[in-house]
Enzyme design. Structure first.
Site, mmCIF file in Angstrom:
data_model
loop_
_atom_site.group_PDB
_atom_site.id
_atom_site.type_symbol
_atom_site.label_atom_id
_atom_site.label_comp_id
_atom_site.label_asym_id
_atom_site.label_seq_id
_atom_site.Cartn_x
_atom_site.Cartn_y
_atom_site.Cartn_z
ATOM 1 N N CYS A 37 6.004 0.786 -23.684
ATOM 2 C CA CYS A 37 6.739 1.887 -23.066
ATOM 3 C C CYS A 37 8.110 1.796 -24.081
ATOM 4 C CB CYS A 37 7.404 1.408 -21.702
ATOM 5 S SG CYS A 37 8.272 -0.007 -21.493
ATOM 6 N N HIS A 70 -11.867 -2.119 7.764
ATOM 7 C CA HIS A 70 -12.888 -1.347 8.398
ATOM 8 C C HIS A 70 -13.527 -0.551 7.201
ATOM 9 C CE1 HIS A 70 -8.942 -0.314 9.979
ATOM 10 N NE2 HIS A 70 -9.281 0.990 9.663
#
Length: 667
Positions: free
Chosen positions: A12, A581
């Site tokens: 960066c 789930h």
């Protein structure tokens, strides 16, 4: 020599936070996929964990996540993805990059898993290329600005005019610090220009880049008496903008000369490098820069006048602009634009001298920018302390660390909090930063140092008011952040409403199984005394057991469905429970699989920060996603509200008893 499935390079502009956040995210994402990886970082201290030629040759694919030059030409011919560093700051985003890199070699399985929205051309966009070159210059310039600015600021401790031998507060040591600091600050634009050029044209571009930067700070010399170009005359510099223009000009002139000189025999390559490139490029770039000095000076003055007009509009307008820019992407392009503007104005201010209008505006602007950059990490610290129960333990620990990061002007620590909920966390950060900026301008704070956070407080004029402005911004933002997390927490605590009975005849394909009241949870699908190292290991175990039990036909598809749901928001609840789930066409029948780990599964984000001991996993066929899924999920959620249910399931080691207890609540 060790071989790696994936190699990567991160970098960066500042080389402080994003570089290493991306490295960590890539390493975690690779581990989740069972891949080996080596990540080379291009930080402020230089290249670390450097890749060797053998490691590059042996890798399957390459990920480049950088906003500066990381010598990507080394990876020519390898399957590669190249993006900005901000695209690899979360494990999920880093995983997508790895998938795309592997897909580039023609692996259809991996390609199918890649996110459709990311399936754009693998070549870098023009915008990102320009930004990368620019940030390479900013990265190298930053250390000169910090060193020069802080040394200049320290010299003021002996007095505002202590560098002046004719002043009453003169001090020779202070004068020397001012001289050193001034030299470092004067190198700001030439270094910016040179390393933009170097990013484009490599080493040969450094010479014309430095020359272009020097011309940018001195302008076209003109004799005051004759009005003609005169080497002994003086000119009007065009500073920061000129350095940017000169850097790009120098870099692309070198690329042009490479094509022009491509016909020269290879035996004369040494002549090209040491004579032709520096001579021709310096002459061309120098003449162009001198030729455009007039228009560039006018543009530069226009920008200064615009910023001054914002200041004249009052603290609210200017502070709001600064605060929103600094908090928008927390160390990204917009943040860097505000910071680079602040450092440019600071350099101009220090050159103009203490007491001048230019000095007052530049140092006040810099103080507002610094305040806006300090606030976001402190917002997270306030929030995790005041609203501790609404954050995971991982977030709490990160928020505490952000106290140190924020106080030292490192904004990037707040990024993980924002990426989890861009809305409304980003606006909250912008509000806090804007308040701090507005108050800083209103309190007439002057900061002659471009970086360092509270470490430079001794040289900040009206320092106590500055700290007060920052604290007010952090507290207001922190209160808003806690309010959001409280709302989100309470919303997730409520069980999903049971599906209303349909008034029309029910289709058999979407009806809940008849067996759900008695033996929906089968004893053989309850696994106690397991030991999982991570959330993903537990979910992988469940996926494979589903295939073994004939519940599903593809373990990978089930695993992907679980992970997709976790990406939307954690399924970790409280007191050691989780209800993951999966909804997938690979699942052939609705089922529940229960796994227990008494030692606790760490790394599973839960509402109270506790590790998961019991995971009640729901597996739902795609066709039953809106019916069976909601019915079972709501019943399990309701059951978890019951203390006796939780105690029985968590405390028992009898699979039959656990299955019976859960089945009783699914009636």
């Amino acid at each position: 020599m060790a071989k790696f499935d994936i190699i990567a390079a991160t970098g960066c502009p500042t080389g402080i936070a994003h570089t290493f956040m991306a490295k960590e995210a890539l390493e975690k994402a690779a581990a989740e996929r069972g891949l080996t990886i080596k990540v080379e970082t291009h930080g402020q201290v230089g290249v670390e964990n450097e890749l060797t030629k053998g490691e590059i040759a042996g890798a399957k694919a390459v990920v480049v996540a950088a906003d500066k030059d990381v010598q990507a030409e080394r990876f020519a011919g390898k399957p590669m993805v190249s993006v900005g560093v901000s695209k690899a700051l979360s494990v999920e985003a880093a995983g997508k990059l790895i998938d795309r890199a592997l897909a580039a070699k023609g692996d259809d399985t991996v390609a199918a898993a890649a996110d459709v929205e990311d399936e754009v051309e693998e070549k870098e966009s023009v915008g990102h290329i320009i930004y990368k070159h620019l940030m390479n210059g900013v990265s190298h310039m930053l250390v000169f600005v910090v060193a020069g600015g802080v040394l200049t600021a320290i010299s003021f401790l002996w007095g505002i005019t202590s560098f002046d031998s004719t002043a009453a507060d003169y001090n020779s040591f202070a004068a020397m610090l001012k001289i050193i600091g001034g030299i470092a600050m004067n190198l700001m634009v030439p270094v910016l220009s040179a390393y933009i050029a170097e990013s484009i044209g490599k080493r040969p571009a450094l010479v014309p880049g430095f020359v272009a930067g020097m011309i940018a700070i001195q302008g076209l010399p003109v004799n005051a008496y004759t009005g003609m170009i005169d080497a002994g005359g003086s000119g009007v510099g065009f500073g920061f903008l000129g350095g940017i223009v000169g850097g790009f000009l120098a870099g692309y002139v070198i690329l042009l000369l490479e094509k022009v000189f491509s016909k020269i025999p290879a035996s004369l390559n040494g002549l090209k490098a040491i004579f032709l490139y520096p001579l021709c490029s310096t002459a061309i770039v120098g003449l162009v820069m001198l030729g455009i000095s007039g228009p560039m000076a006018a543009i530069n003055q226009g920008m200064m006048d615009f910023l001054q007009s914002l200041g004249n509009s009052g603290p609210v307008i200017l502070g709001l602009a600064i605060g929103c820019m600094c908090a928008f992407d927390m160390g990204g392009p917009v943040n860097k634009a505000a910071y680079a503007t602040g450092t440019f104005l600071l350099g101009t201010a220090l050159e103009a001298g203490v007491g001048t209008e230019t000095y007052n505006f530049g140092t006040n602007f810099m103080a507002a920018v610094s305040a806006a950059c300090i606030v976001p990490p402190l917002i997270t610290t306030f929030a995790v302390v005041v609203g501790k129960k609404y954050f995971s333990q991982e977030d709490h620990d990160a928020g505490i660390v952000n106290l140190i990061l924020g106080c030292t002007h490192i904004t990037e620590g707040a990024i993980p909090f924002m990426t989890k909920n861009i809305w409304p966390v980003m606006p909250i950060m912008m509000v806090g930063s804007s308040i701090a900026s507005i108050l800083t301008i209103f309190f007439n704070v002057h900061d002659p140092a471009p970086h360092g956070g509270f470490l430079v407080l001794p040289v900040v004029e009206n320092g106590p008011q500055w700290v007060l402005a920052i604290l007010i911004g952090a507290v207001v933002g922190g209160i808003l952040f806690v309010a959001f997390k409280k709302y989100d927490f309470e919303k997730n605590q409520k069980p999903a409403p049971a599906a209303k009975p349909a008034e029309t005849p029910k289709a058999a394909a979407v009806e809940a199984p008849k067996a759900e009241a008695s033996d929906f949870v089968k004893v053989e699908n309850v696994f106690v005394a397991e030991d999982f190292a991570s959330r993903d290991e537990a979910l992988s175990f469940v996926s494979n057991q589903a295939v073994k039990a004939g519940i599903a036909g593809d373990a990978d598809a089930v695993m992907n469905a679980f992970l997709a749901r976790e990406a939307e928001g954690t399924t970790g609840m409280m007191e050691g429970f989780a209800i993951p789930h999966a909804k997938s066409d690979a699942i052939t029948e609705a089922a529940v699989i229960v796994v227990k780990d008494d030692s606790g599964v760490t790394g599973w984000d839960t509402m109270d920060g506790a590790p998961v001991n019991v995971a009640i996993a729901l597996l739902i066929p795609g066709a039953q996603a809106g019916t069976t899924h909601l019915k079972i999920l709501s019943k399990v959620a309701e059951a978890l509200m019951d203390e006796d249910f939780r105690a029985t399931v968590k405390g028992s080691t009898d699979a039959a008893k656990i299955a019976k207890t859960i089945n009783a609540r699914l009636v």
